[in-house]
Design a protein around this motif. Structure first.
Motif, PDB file in Angstrom:
ATOM      1  N   VAL A 126       4.854   9.248  -5.593  1.00 55.10           N
ATOM      2  CA  VAL A 126       5.153   7.858  -5.969  1.00 55.10           C
ATOM      3  C   VAL A 126       4.507   7.515  -7.301  1.00 55.10           C
ATOM      4  N   LEU A 127       5.325   7.148  -8.281  1.00 62.24           N
ATOM      5  CA  LEU A 127       4.815   6.589  -9.528  1.00 62.24           C
ATOM      6  C   LEU A 127       4.777   5.074  -9.398  1.00 62.24           C
ATOM      7  N   LEU A 128       3.613   4.483  -9.626  1.00 61.14           N
ATOM      8  CA  LEU A 128       3.456   3.034  -9.610  1.00 61.14           C
ATOM      9  C   LEU A 128       3.521   2.529 -11.045  1.00 61.14           C
ATOM     10  N   CYS A 129       4.460   1.638 -11.337  1.00 66.82           N
ATOM     11  CA  CYS A 129       4.572   1.022 -12.659  1.00 66.82           C
ATOM     12  C   CYS A 129       4.032  -0.399 -12.572  1.00 66.82           C
ATOM     13  N   SER A 130       2.931  -0.641 -13.277  1.00 66.21           N
ATOM     14  CA  SER A 130       2.321  -1.968 -13.233  1.00 66.21           C
ATOM     15  C   SER A 130       1.654  -2.245 -14.577  1.00 66.21           C
ATOM     16  N   ASP A 131       0.740  -3.202 -14.604  1.00 62.26           N
ATOM     17  CA  ASP A 131       0.033  -3.533 -15.837  1.00 62.26           C
ATOM     18  C   ASP A 131      -1.463  -3.569 -15.571  1.00 62.26           C
ATOM     19  N   GLU A 132      -2.222  -4.020 -16.548  1.00 59.30           N
ATOM     20  CA  GLU A 132      -3.679  -3.944 -16.448  1.00 59.30           C
ATOM     21  C   GLU A 132      -4.243  -4.775 -15.300  1.00 59.30           C
ATOM     22  N   ARG A 133      -3.454  -5.696 -14.769  1.00 52.17           N
ATOM     23  CA  ARG A 133      -3.935  -6.529 -13.672  1.00 52.17           C
ATOM     24  C   ARG A 133      -4.039  -5.749 -12.366  1.00 52.17           C
ATOM     25  N   PHE A 134      -3.391  -4.588 -12.313  1.00 50.45           N
ATOM     26  CA  PHE A 134      -3.315  -3.846 -11.051  1.00 50.45           C
ATOM     27  C   PHE A 134      -4.706  -3.568 -10.487  1.00 50.45           C
ATOM     28  N   ASN A 135      -5.596  -3.078 -11.324  1.00 50.49           N
ATOM     29  CA  ASN A 135      -6.927  -2.700 -10.837  1.00 50.49           C
ATOM     30  C   ASN A 135      -7.879  -3.889 -10.729  1.00 50.49           C
ATOM     31  N   GLN A 136      -7.390  -5.087 -11.095  1.00 54.35           N
ATOM     32  CA  GLN A 136      -8.217  -6.280 -10.997  1.00 54.35           C
ATOM     33  C   GLN A 136      -7.889  -7.120  -9.763  1.00 54.35           C
ATOM     34  N   ASP A 137      -6.794  -6.809  -9.113  1.00 52.26           N
ATOM     35  CA  ASP A 137      -6.334  -7.603  -7.981  1.00 52.26           C
ATOM     36  C   ASP A 137      -6.492  -6.776  -6.702  1.00 52.26           C
ATOM     37  N   PRO A 138      -7.372  -7.186  -5.804  1.00 51.79           N
ATOM     38  CA  PRO A 138      -7.599  -6.400  -4.580  1.00 51.79           C
ATOM     39  C   PRO A 138      -6.340  -6.191  -3.750  1.00 51.79           C
ATOM     40  N   MET A 139      -5.425  -7.161  -3.758  1.00 52.01           N
ATOM     41  CA  MET A 139      -4.199  -7.002  -2.978  1.00 52.01           C
ATOM     42  C   MET A 139      -3.355  -5.853  -3.516  1.00 52.01           C
ATOM     43  N   LEU A 140      -3.324  -5.693  -4.848  1.00 49.46           N
ATOM     44  CA  LEU A 140      -2.545  -4.612  -5.430  1.00 49.46           C
ATOM     45  C   LEU A 140      -3.213  -3.258  -5.192  1.00 49.46           C
ATOM     46  N   GLY A 141      -4.534  -3.230  -5.343  1.00 47.74           N
ATOM     47  CA  GLY A 141      -5.246  -1.994  -5.037  1.00 47.74           C
ATOM     48  C   GLY A 141      -5.042  -1.560  -3.603  1.00 47.74           C
ATOM     49  N   ALA A 142      -4.982  -2.528  -2.691  1.00 48.64           N
ATOM     50  CA  ALA A 142      -4.782  -2.205  -1.276  1.00 48.64           C
ATOM     51  C   ALA A 142      -3.401  -1.602  -1.037  1.00 48.64           C
ATOM     52  N   ILE A 143      -2.431  -1.969  -1.878  1.00 43.03           N
ATOM     53  CA  ILE A 143      -1.101  -1.371  -1.734  1.00 43.03           C
ATOM     54  C   ILE A 143      -1.175   0.121  -2.014  1.00 43.03           C
ATOM     55  N   ARG A 144      -1.879   0.491  -3.077  1.00 41.99           N
ATOM     56  CA  ARG A 144      -2.015   1.926  -3.377  1.00 41.99           C
ATOM     57  C   ARG A 144      -2.778   2.636  -2.262  1.00 41.99           C
ATOM     58  N   ASP A 145      -3.839   2.016  -1.778  1.00 45.33           N
ATOM     59  CA  ASP A 145      -4.603   2.619  -0.687  1.00 45.33           C
ATOM     60  C   ASP A 145      -3.718   2.853   0.534  1.00 45.33           C
ATOM     61  N   GLY A 146      -2.838   1.879   0.823  1.00 45.77           N
ATOM     62  CA  GLY A 146      -1.949   2.020   1.968  1.00 45.77           C
ATOM     63  C   GLY A 146      -0.972   3.161   1.811  1.00 45.77           C
ATOM     64  N   LEU A 147      -0.439   3.324   0.591  1.00 50.37           N
ATOM     65  CA  LEU A 147       0.482   4.430   0.330  1.00 50.37           C
ATOM     66  C   LEU A 147      -0.222   5.771   0.502  1.00 50.37           C
ATOM     67  N   GLU A 148      -1.418   5.873  -0.075  1.00 48.38           N
ATOM     68  CA  GLU A 148      -2.139   7.136   0.027  1.00 48.38           C
ATOM     69  C   GLU A 148      -2.609   7.400   1.454  1.00 48.38           C
ATOM     70  N   GLY A 149      -2.943   6.313   2.167  1.00 46.47           N
ATOM     71  CA  GLY A 149      -3.336   6.467   3.561  1.00 46.47           C
ATOM     72  C   GLY A 149      -2.210   6.980   4.438  1.00 46.47           C
ATOM     73  N   ALA A 150      -0.974   6.774   3.981  1.00 46.99           N
ATOM     74  CA  ALA A 150       0.192   7.272   4.716  1.00 46.99           C
ATOM     75  C   ALA A 150       0.560   8.695   4.297  1.00 46.99           C
ATOM     76  N   GLY A 151      -0.286   9.310   3.456  1.00 49.06           N
ATOM     77  CA  GLY A 151      -0.046  10.693   3.064  1.00 49.06           C
ATOM     78  C   GLY A 151       0.811  10.859   1.829  1.00 49.06           C
ATOM     79  N   LEU A 152       1.062   9.765   1.092  1.00 47.99           N
ATOM     80  CA  LEU A 152       1.877   9.830  -0.113  1.00 47.99           C
ATOM     81  C   LEU A 152       0.998  10.105  -1.329  1.00 47.99           C
ATOM     82  N   ARG A 153       1.483  10.929  -2.253  1.00 50.01           N
ATOM     83  CA  ARG A 153       0.783  11.164  -3.514  1.00 50.01           C
ATOM     84  C   ARG A 153       1.168  10.062  -4.487  1.00 50.01           C
ATOM     85  N   THR A 154       0.198   9.460  -5.182  1.00 45.45           N
ATOM     86  CA  THR A 154       0.501   8.376  -6.108  1.00 45.45           C
ATOM     87  C   THR A 154      -0.066   8.664  -7.494  1.00 45.45           C
ATOM     88  N   GLU A 155       0.620   8.120  -8.482  1.00 46.88           N
ATOM     89  CA  GLU A 155       0.150   8.125  -9.865  1.00 46.88           C
ATOM     90  C   GLU A 155       0.415   6.724 -10.415  1.00 46.88           C
TER      91      GLU A 155
END
Length: 407
Positions: free
Chosen positions: A34-63
Motif C-alpha cells: 500500500v502506497l499512502l499519498c498524503s502531505d506533511e500533516r500525516f505525521n502530525q495527526d494521531p488519527m492519520l497515524g493510527a490509519i497506517r498502524d491499522g493497515l500494518e497491523g493487518a499484515g499490509l506493507r505500507t510506504e
C-alpha cells in the motif's frame, strides 16, 4: 425534463463516523502493498497515524509519500511516482485534501500507463483501468473521492489542467467526518464553499438533448436527472450546516452534513460538470496564487446573476433548498443569489476579485484565458463569448452585480 442521466461512482462508498477503522479490511481486499499519498500533516495527526498502524497491523506493507503540494506541480507527481515505483504498490490510498486524493489518482495513472501525463490531458484520454485507489478525504470540499477528475499544474500551461476519465474514479471512497474535526475554520469555509459551487454549477449546467451515447463520448454531460438528485442533497446539506461547521469545528452533526454535502456535490458535478465560475477561476488562481475554492466562491454570485435569465426555475429551487419559501418564482430566484452571496460573506469569503489581488489592467486577460476552458464554457447554461466574460470579470472586480442584471 424527461428522465435522462448517468451514474459514475466508486465501486463502494462508506460514509459515517468511524468508517476509517474499516480501512484494513477494505484495502486488504485490493492488495497487500500500500502506497499512502498524503502531505506533511500525516505525521502530525494521531488519527492519520493510527490509519497506517491499522493497515500494518493487518499484515499490509505500507510506504508513505507525504510531500503533496497544493495544486500538484508536475515535479511533485514525478517525485511521488518515483517513490511508488521503488516500492511497487498494488493499491494506493489517498489520505488528505483534494490534492492528496488527486495525487493518488495520478500516481496510479502514471504507474499503469506511463509518465507523460500530457498525453492524458482532457477527456477520455486514459486508455484503460489504473491501479486501484482508495480515497480517504480529510476535508469536505473537492469531492475528489468520487469524481473522474484529477487537476494538476503544468509549468508549460498558464492555468491548471485536468485529466478526466471514468478510469480515475477511486475504487473505494471512505468518508469519515471525524477526520475533518481538526480542519481549521478558514479551510472549512473555503472547502465547503467550493463544494457548494460544485453543486450549484452542476444543478444549473446546460441541458443537452438526450442523445444515446453522449455519456460514452463526454465525461461531463450537463444537467441531468441523476446529477440533479445529488445536487439537491448537496445544496440543502451545505446551506443548512456550513456556517455552523465553520463557527464551531466541534459541531459533529454540522461536520457530518458538510462532508455529506461535499460527497454528493462531487457525484453531481462528476457527471454534469461545472461551468463559468470554474472557467474564470483558473486564470484568476494562476494570477493571484489563491485557493481554488476561494476563487470560485468569489465568482459564484456574479455568475449566478449572469445566468439568471437562463436558470429561473433552478434558482427558485435553490432558494427553497436554502429554506426560503415565500414569494413568486422570480422573487425566489433572486433570493437564491442573495442567499449564496450572504452565506459566503458570513464565511469570510471576499466579495470581489480586487480583494483577491487581481489588477484591473489584467481583467481582459482573465476574460480571454477563461474562454480557453472550452469544456466549462460550453457547459454554462447561458452562452459565453469574450464580451460576456468581460462583463462577469469586470462586475466581479468592481463588486457591482447590478451591471450583470442590466444585460
Amino acid at each position: 425534463m424527461s428522465i435522462y442521466g448517468a451514474i459514475r461512482s466508486p465501486r463502494a462508498i462508506y460514509f459515517g463516523a468511524g468508517q476509517r477503522h474499516a480501512l484494513p479490511a477494505i484495502v486488504a481486499g485490493l492488495g497487500s502493498r500500500v502506497l499512502l499519498c498524503s502531505d506533511e500533516r500525516f505525521n502530525q495527526d494521531p488519527m492519520l497515524g493510527a490509519i497506517r498502524d491499522g493497515l500494518e497491523g493487518a499484515g499490509l506493507r505500507t510506504e508513505l509519500y507525504d510531500g503533496t503540494i497544493a495544486e500538484l506541480p508536475l515535479a511533485c507527481i514525478a517525485e511521488a511516482a518515483a517513490k511508488a515505483r521503488d516500492f511497487g504498490p498494488d493499491v494506493i490510498v489517498g489520505i488528505g485534501g483534494g490534492s492528496c486524493l488527486d495525487l493518488a489518482k495520478l500516481v496510479a495513472l502514471t504507474l499503469t500507463h506511463g509518465d507523460e501525463l500530457s498525453e492524458f490531458y482532457g477527456e477520455f484520454k486514459v486508455p484503460g483501468p489504473v491501479l486501484p485507489v482508495v480515497a480517504v478525504p480529510t476535508t469536505a470540499g473537492t469531492g475528489s473521492e468520487v469524481t473522474p477528475v484529477a487537476v494538476l499544474a503544468d509549468p508549460v500551461r498558464i492555468s491548471k489542467v485536468g485529466i478526466s476519465s471514468p478510469y480515475l474514479i477511486p475504487e473505494v471512497a471512505v468518508c469519515d467526518p471525524e477526520l475533518t474535526s481538526t480542519c481549521p475554520p478558514g479551510l472549512t469555509a473555503v472547502a465547503g464553499a467550493d463544494a457548494l459551487t460544485h453543486a450549484i454549477e452542476a444543478f444549473t449546467a446546460i441541458k443537452h438533448p438526450t442523445d444515446p451515447g453522449r455519456a460514452l463520448q463526454q465525461v461531463f454531460i450537463g444537467k441531468n436527472t441523476q446529477s440533479d438528485a445529488q445536487a439537491r442533497i448537496a445544496i440543502a446539506a451545505l446551506a443548512g450546516n456550513l456556517a455552523a461547521a465553520v463557527a464551531d469545528g466541534g459541531n459533529a452533526s454540522a461536520r457530518e452534513q458538510v462532508m455529506y454535502g461535499a460527497l454528493c456535490a462531487g457525484q453531481a458535478f462528476g457527471v454534469a460538470g461545472t461551468a463559468a465560475a470554474h472557467a474564470i477561476q483558473y486564470p484568476v488562481g494562476a494570477l493571484t496564487k489563491t485557493a481554488h475554492g476561494l476563487g470560485v466562491a468569489v465568482l459564484m454570485p456574479y455568475v449566478m446573476d449572469f445566468n439568471r435569465s437562463a436558470c429561473g426555475p433552478e434558482f427558485a429551487e435553490i432558494a427553497r433548498l436554502f429554506g426560503i419559501t415565500q414569494g413568486e418564482e422570480a422573487e425566489l430566484a433572486d433570493a437564491a443569489i442573495e442567499a449564496v452571496a450572504e452565506l459566503f460573506a458570513t464565511l469570510g469569503i471576499p466579495r470581489t476579485l480586487a480583494e483577491l489581488g487581481v489588477p484591473v489592467e489584467r481583467l481582459d486577460w482573465v476574460a480571454e484565458q477563461s474562454l480557453l476552458s472550452a469544456r466549462l464554457v460550453n457547459n454554462n447554461p447561458r452562452p459565453l463569448d469574450l464580451a460576456a466574460m468581460q462583463q462577469i470579470v469586470q462586475a466581479a472586480h468592481a463588486g457591482d452585480r447590478d451591471r450583470l442584471r442590466r444585460h
